[in-house]
Scaffold this motif. Structure first.
Motif, short mmCIF file in Angstrom:
data_model
loop_
_atom_site.label_atom_id
_atom_site.label_comp_id
_atom_site.label_asym_id
_atom_site.label_seq_id
_atom_site.Cartn_x
_atom_site.Cartn_y
_atom_site.Cartn_z
N THR A 158 0.96 -1.27 -0.01
CA THR A 158 -0.05 0.23 0.07
C THR A 158 0.82 1.27 -0.08
OG1 THR A 158 -1.69 -1.20 1.20
CG2 THR A 158 -1.83 1.34 1.32
N ILE A 159 1.89 1.39 1.04
CA ILE A 159 2.68 2.39 1.04
C ILE A 159 3.93 2.06 0.12
CG2 ILE A 159 3.99 4.00 2.66
CD1 ILE A 159 0.95 4.23 2.68
N TYR A 160 4.44 0.97 0.46
CA TYR A 160 5.65 0.64 -0.49
C TYR A 160 5.64 -0.99 -0.97
CZ TYR A 160 6.65 -1.06 4.43
OH TYR A 160 6.56 -1.58 5.71
N LYS A 161 6.15 -1.29 -1.95
CA LYS A 161 6.45 -2.74 -2.32
C LYS A 161 7.71 -3.27 -2.17
CE LYS A 161 3.66 -3.90 -5.45
NZ LYS A 161 3.31 -4.25 -7.04
N GLY A 162 8.20 -4.08 -1.02
CA GLY A 162 9.62 -4.33 -0.82
C GLY A 162 10.47 -3.17 -0.49
N LYS A 163 11.37 -2.73 -1.51
CA LYS A 163 12.09 -1.53 -1.36
C LYS A 163 11.72 -0.50 -2.43
CE LYS A 163 16.25 -4.24 0.05
NZ LYS A 163 17.71 -4.55 -0.24
N GLU A 164 10.62 -0.67 -3.08
CA GLU A 164 10.43 0.27 -3.89
C GLU A 164 9.20 1.01 -3.39
OE1 GLU A 164 8.91 -1.82 -7.41
OE2 GLU A 164 11.03 -2.57 -8.19
N PRO A 165 9.01 2.64 -3.66
CA PRO A 165 7.99 3.39 -3.15
C PRO A 165 6.79 3.03 -4.19
CG PRO A 165 9.47 4.73 -4.19
CD PRO A 165 10.09 3.24 -4.18
N ILE A 166 5.73 3.18 -3.54
CA ILE A 166 4.45 3.12 -4.30
C ILE A 166 3.74 4.72 -4.65
CG2 ILE A 166 1.87 2.51 -4.50
CD1 ILE A 166 2.85 -0.08 -2.80
N GLU A 167 3.51 4.91 -6.08
CA GLU A 167 3.04 5.98 -6.34
C GLU A 167 1.78 6.66 -5.55
OE1 GLU A 167 1.13 8.05 -10.45
OE2 GLU A 167 1.47 6.00 -10.42
N GLY A 168 2.09 7.98 -5.18
CA GLY A 168 1.05 8.47 -4.26
C GLY A 168 1.16 8.46 -2.86
N ALA A 169 1.78 7.50 -2.40
CA ALA A 169 1.60 6.85 -1.00
C ALA A 169 2.34 8.12 -0.21
CB ALA A 169 2.61 5.79 -0.84
N LYS A 170 3.44 8.48 -0.37
CA LYS A 170 4.15 9.65 0.41
C LYS A 170 3.31 10.86 0.27
CE LYS A 170 8.45 12.36 0.56
NZ LYS A 170 7.71 13.55 0.48
N GLU A 171 2.78 11.21 -0.88
CA GLU A 171 2.08 12.30 -0.71
C GLU A 171 0.27 12.35 0.10
OE1 GLU A 171 4.80 12.36 -3.94
OE2 GLU A 171 3.21 11.01 -3.36
N LEU A 216 -3.06 5.61 -4.34
CA LEU A 216 -3.65 6.48 -3.44
C LEU A 216 -3.58 7.96 -3.87
CD1 LEU A 216 -1.94 5.20 0.06
CD2 LEU A 216 -4.45 5.25 -0.80
N SER A 217 -2.95 8.22 -5.11
CA SER A 217 -3.00 9.58 -5.73
C SER A 217 -4.27 10.06 -6.28
CB SER A 217 -1.76 9.50 -6.83
OG SER A 217 -2.32 8.74 -8.06
N GLU A 218 -5.14 8.71 -6.40
CA GLU A 218 -6.59 9.19 -6.89
C GLU A 218 -7.55 9.41 -5.82
OE1 GLU A 218 -5.99 5.86 -10.73
OE2 GLU A 218 -7.57 5.45 -9.13
N TRP A 219 -7.07 9.39 -4.64
CA TRP A 219 -8.30 9.65 -3.48
C TRP A 219 -8.62 10.86 -3.57
CZ3 TRP A 219 -11.55 7.36 -0.95
CH2 TRP A 219 -12.00 7.91 0.28
N GLY A 220 -10.08 11.05 -3.54
CA GLY A 220 -10.72 12.30 -3.62
C GLY A 220 -11.52 12.58 -2.29
N GLY A 221 -11.17 11.90 -1.52
CA GLY A 221 -12.02 11.82 -0.10
C GLY A 221 -11.71 12.80 1.03
N TRP A 222 -10.86 13.93 0.69
CA TRP A 222 -10.56 15.02 1.78
C TRP A 222 -11.54 16.04 2.08
CZ3 TRP A 222 -6.46 12.82 3.29
CH2 TRP A 222 -5.66 12.13 2.57
#
Length: 263
Positions: free
Chosen positions: A13-26, A249-255
């Motif tokens: 969800t936030i990362y995959k092994g050592k790779e970051p996942i798009e949108g998670a940090k933001e 997670l970059s697609e989330w509009g629930g703010w």
């Protein structure tokens, strides 16, 4: 709907092994900027909360407080302490699980443990399975930290704690008490730590079998991200649909109070 708190998975969800996942940090930064409470709820028992905190900071530039991390190890200790049925344990698992339980007041005992606690162990060998099998057959309570069959990594889906638990189910003919997602044990502990009502939080994760089922079974809204275990082709055949399904997670509009990303 605008949620007052977020329960977040890590692996896939936030990362995959050592790779970051798009949108998670933001996504995490949005939670922090908006002062929205969040809690990482992870079935991973190989790392302590401080290890997880360090990993997020050093490898993914995600900076969070240690108390925002609730592992299956912490949930296991909370649950076993609530039983008042002894404090002797035999553990199949790595340092995050072993040290976490011992630091919570449990005593290591290979011959007459009150509990056999099983998590992911990358140094698993036959003798560990023998010791656990005999202890369970002799009356020790069988505890599985989490049922995850696989771990999403940059290499692919690797064997998870669930595969070790399955071996002991076969050798003992006994079913374990499961602590981690989708069990209500870890979810109840997480909700209590957040101090919010179930109706005010959402469970975010990549694994329908654990993260999303944890929400469904505990009357908590769910957000499935297609970045790890559950794939896009699986969505149409899911028995109960997640509240929301997004590519990442970059697609989330629930703010905002009104959210039209529900699918």
């Amino acid at each position: 709907m605008m949620y007052k708190g977020y329960l977040l998975d890590l692996d896939g969800t936030i990362y995959k092994g050592k790779e970051p996942i798009e949108g998670a940090k933001e996504f995490i930064e949005q939670l922090q900027e908006r002062n929205i409470p969040y809690l990482f709820v992870t079935n991973n028992t190989t790392k302590t909360p401080r290890d997880v905190q360090t990993n997020l900071s050093q490898h993914f530039d995600i900076h969070v407080k240690e108390e925002t991390i609730y592992t299956a190890t912490l949930a296991t200790a909370d649950y076993l302490n609530s039983l008042n049925k002894g404090n002797r344990v035999y553990v199949i698992g790595e340092s995050g699980l072993v040290d976490g339980l011992l630091s919570s007041g449990f005593i290591w005992d290979e011959e007459h443990p009150d509990f056999v606690v099983v998590g992911l162990d990358k140094k698993l060998n036959y003798q560990k399975l023998v010791t656990a099998t005999l202890a369970i057959q002799n009356g020790a309570m069988f505890i599985g930290t989490n049922p995850d069959k696989n771990i999403p990594t940059e290499q692919g889906l690797l064997p998870g704690a669930g595969s070790i638990i399955a071996s002991l189910i076969s050798s003992t003919n006994q079913q374990p008490i499961i602590i981690g997602k989708p069990s209500s044990v870890i979810m109840q502990g997480a909700i209590e730590r957040m101090g919010l009502e179930k109706s005010d939080v959402i469970m975010v994760g990549d694994n329908y079998e654990t993260d999303i089922q944890a929400g469904i079974h505990n009357q908590i809204d769910t957000l499935l991200v297609l970045t790890g275990f559950t794939q896009k082709d699986d969505v149409s055949s899911l028995p109960i649909a997640p509240t929301y399904t997004l590519n990442n997670l970059s697609e989330w509009g629930g703010w905002n109070a009104i959210n039209d990303t529900k699918k």
